[in-house]
Design an enzyme around this catalytic site. Structure first.
Site, PDB file in Angstrom:
ATOM      1  N   ASN A 198       0.830  -1.204   0.000  1.00 28.20           N
ATOM      2  CA  ASN A 198       0.000   0.000   0.000  1.00 28.20           C
ATOM      3  C   ASN A 198       0.868   1.259   0.000  1.00 28.20           C
ATOM      4  O   ASN A 198       1.048   1.891  -1.042  1.00 28.20           O
ATOM      5  CB  ASN A 198      -0.944  -0.036   1.205  1.00 28.20           C
ATOM      6  N   ASP A 199       1.442   1.591   1.134  1.00 25.48           N
ATOM      7  CA  ASP A 199       2.214   2.840   1.221  1.00 25.48           C
ATOM      8  C   ASP A 199       3.378   2.867   0.229  1.00 25.48           C
ATOM      9  O   ASP A 199       3.712   3.911  -0.314  1.00 25.48           O
ATOM     10  CB  ASP A 199       2.750   3.026   2.643  1.00 25.48           C
ATOM     11  N   VAL A 200       4.000   1.698  -0.010  1.00 25.67           N
ATOM     12  CA  VAL A 200       5.199   1.674  -0.858  1.00 25.67           C
ATOM     13  C   VAL A 200       4.901   1.872  -2.338  1.00 25.67           C
ATOM     14  O   VAL A 200       5.812   1.929  -3.154  1.00 25.67           O
ATOM     15  CB  VAL A 200       6.003   0.353  -0.683  1.00 25.67           C
ATOM     16  N   TYR A 244      -0.063   1.549   6.749  1.00 27.30           N
ATOM     17  CA  TYR A 244       0.514   1.889   8.039  1.00 27.30           C
ATOM     18  C   TYR A 244       0.608   3.392   8.262  1.00 27.30           C
ATOM     19  O   TYR A 244       0.437   3.889   9.362  1.00 27.30           O
ATOM     20  CB  TYR A 244       1.894   1.255   8.110  1.00 27.30           C
ATOM     21  N   ALA A 245       0.858   4.139   7.165  1.00 28.31           N
ATOM     22  CA  ALA A 245       1.046   5.579   7.308  1.00 28.31           C
ATOM     23  C   ALA A 245      -0.283   6.288   7.585  1.00 28.31           C
ATOM     24  O   ALA A 245      -0.300   7.462   7.932  1.00 28.31           O
ATOM     25  CB  ALA A 245       1.692   6.151   6.050  1.00 28.31           C
TER      26      ALA A 245
END
Lengths: 473, 111
Positions: A397-399, A436-437
């Site tokens: 997701n964030d990456v 996570y972010a």
């Protein structure tokens, strides 16, 4: 210096050289196994030399020999057994446990040495061993409990979300003051057991309060950092007992842990102090904002996904933390094999923090026989996305969030995989939840992105089934 | 500063630098086995445990030495075993399968 002592020291030197050569051979997967074997040879030589030295020097009591061999035998059996049984998804826990026992053993070396001095009624020890003893006990004990907590979090025995203890700031301040104070007292060379115990207890508690508030997704950084600590503790043990072999080996591990810590922190775009303080977006804000994604979300079925993938020339798989958590690596390999059999070029793009420790995703994929030539690191993968027909994202997701390229948000500046440069993007994800972010991913709203809402394992299996069924030549 | 300390410090600093140099060349693909291998290397603390255990002559000394030996033994044996298990899994593409193999440039030859 006796002849035996000289020979033993030369063998230590040879062992250290073998460790360095072994690490050097790890610069390619083709030679890495040989490198590890070099290292084993070095270790066996060093241990045999130490044994020869002890026999030659004499003075070891019968009880001493029994303690030595029984302790070693039990440890070895437990170590071999757990190494044999561990599942590849659980490697981070095991590495954490080995960090713990390594740090613990280093601290015990200094403690044993200290007790010996005490028994001999040594009034004061020299400045070098005094400083090294205090540092060894401090770092070794912090690593010991810290690594056990980290392993507990990874294993799911302790909640993976940041645990904030009430009054933790005060507790940490007290522990730091006690720890630094007692260490400083020991630096003077005083052989005071009470102060040493005070230092030991403060350090053990500090290890716990240090790791508890750190979130599960930050574990790659924490494990690397604890690895660096263990190395340093072993080097300090080397200073205590004047052993160059321990100093060299400890320094090598310290360097390795430091490099990995830095790489992981960079890949998450966070500073190490920021991670240690804990809580990205403070955890609960993410849940409140979860419904905020709006706009046109395109969904597709397993059949649609199967057709898109089967008629592509080049497909890039982007596995993330979610794939490791769902243990769906076998299903991913199955799909890649099906596509390759149809002549589709398949590669895997691996972000540095995919998985639960540095490089973990590569091990999981290697386990299911994905050749390492198909695993692309971030920079190499980003050159491939513009020519890819489909990028299939599983549990990342964030990456892959393009927002990282813009300033002013939680992940600004974080290096990402350029998934949005591919012609089409398919995302397998359970829901529109955030990473996570705790920020939304605009990639999901992109017109070339299609969402396939499913659990990673089931989603991949259903796409594979659809490929088998629909696209038979 | 004693001569011994100076020697030890030199060894420590130079080893750190060698470590940085050698380890920065390890590709990300191998970072997990690398950490595991590094873990096994700090198992050399076993030698330290042996040397100090040999000096133990009190009950407390024996207990501490026992745990030091057990921890270090677990570290060194388990560490090497699991590293080897992982490295065994890293394989090249089998030459006979996979038609488009020649189009794929191996990741490690890229800059």
């Amino acid at each position: 210096m006796s002849t035996i002592q000289t020979i033993v020291d030369l063998i230590y030197l040879l062992a250290a050289a073998l460790f360095v050569m072994g690490l050097h051979l790890m610069n390619s997967p083709a030679t890495a196994r040989k490198g590890s074997q070099f290292s084993v040879v070095g270790m066996v030589l060093a241990i045999c030399a130490t044994l020869a030295y002890l026999i030659d020097a004499g003075g070891v009591t019968t009880t001493g020999w029994v303690v030595l061999s029984v302790g070693f035998a039990i440890g070895t059996l437990v170590g071999l057994r757990s190494a044999d049984k561990v599942k590849m998804t659980d490697i981070p826990q095991l590495v954490s446990i080995f960090n713990a026992v390594g740090g613990g053993a280093a601290a015990l070396v200094a403690l044993t040495d200290f007790v010996h001095d005490k028994n001999l009624h040594v009034a004061a020890i020299g400045p070098t061993p005094a400083v090294a003893t205090a540092l060894d006990v401090l770092i070794g004990a912090v690593t010991f409990t810290g690594s056990i907590i980290a392993a507990g979090k990874l294993q799911g025995l302790i909640s993976g979300s940041p645990i904030i203890i009430p009054g933790s700031k005060i507790i940490n301040t007290i522990l730091t003051v006690v720890g630094v104070g007692s260490a400083a007292f020991l630096f003077t060379g005083a052989v005071n057991t009470n102060v040493l115990i005070l230092l030991l207890v403060a350090a053990l508690l500090f290890g716990i309060t240090l790791v508890l508030p750190i979130g599960g997704a930050d574990m790659p950084v924490v494990i690397s950092l604890l690895n660096a600590f263990t190395g340093t503790a072993v080097a300090m043990a080397g200073f205590v007992i004047d052993s160059s072999a321990l100093i060299i080996a400890g320094a090598l591990v310290g360097a390795s842990g430091t490099i990995l810590t830095k790489l992981m922190a960079d890949a998450m775009n966070r500073s190490i102090p920021n991670i240690m303080i804990g809580g990205f977006g403070q955890g609960d804000t993410a849940a409140v904002a979860a419904g905020a994604v709006s706009g046109n979300i395109k969904q597709l079925s397993a059949d649609d996904a199967a057709i898109q993938l089967s008629y592509a020339q080049k497909v890039i798989f982007v596995p993330g933390y979610g794939l490791a958590a769902a243990q769906a690596q076998r299903e991913l390999k199955d799909l890649s094999q099906l596509l390759e059999d149809r002549g589709v070029e398949v590669l895997f793009a691996i972000h540095p923090v995919a998985g639960r420790m540095p490089g973990h995703m590569n091990v999981l994929l290697a386990e299911v026989d994905v050749p390492y030539t198909q695993l692309y690191e971030m920079e190499a993968a980003n050159l491939e996305f513009p020519t890819a027909d489909v990028a299939l994202v599983i549990g990342a997701n964030d990456v892959i969030n393009p927002a990282a390229r813009r300033p002013g948000n939680a992940i600004s500046g974080m290096p990402i995989l350029d998934v949005d440069k591919a012609k089409n993007v398919i995302v397998i994800k359970r829901s529109m939840g955030q990473g996570y972010a705790g920020i939304d991913n605009e990639l999901y709203l992109d017109e070339k992105t299609s969402m396939f809402f499913a659990d990673g394992k089931k989603g991949l299996a259903s796409i594979s089934a659809a490929v088998r069924e629909l696209v038979t030549d | 500063m004693s001569h011994q300390l100076l020697t030890d410090l030199s060894i420590f600093i130079l080893s750190l630098l060698v470590g940085f140099e050698v380890i920065s060349k390890v590709p990300a693909t191998l970072h997990t086995p690398l950490m595991s291998a590094a873990n096994s290397i700090h198992g050399i603390v076993l030698a330290g445990a042996m040397l100090t255990a040999a000096q133990a002559h009190s009950n407390l000394g024996y207990v501490l030495a026992f745990f030091a030996m057990m921890f270090a033994g677990m570290n060194v044996a388990g560490g090497y075993k699991v590293t080897d298990r992982m490295l065994k899994m890293f394989k090249r593409r089998p030459a006979n399968t996979a038609k488009p193999a020649e189009q794929i440039t191996p990741a490690e030859v890229r800059p």
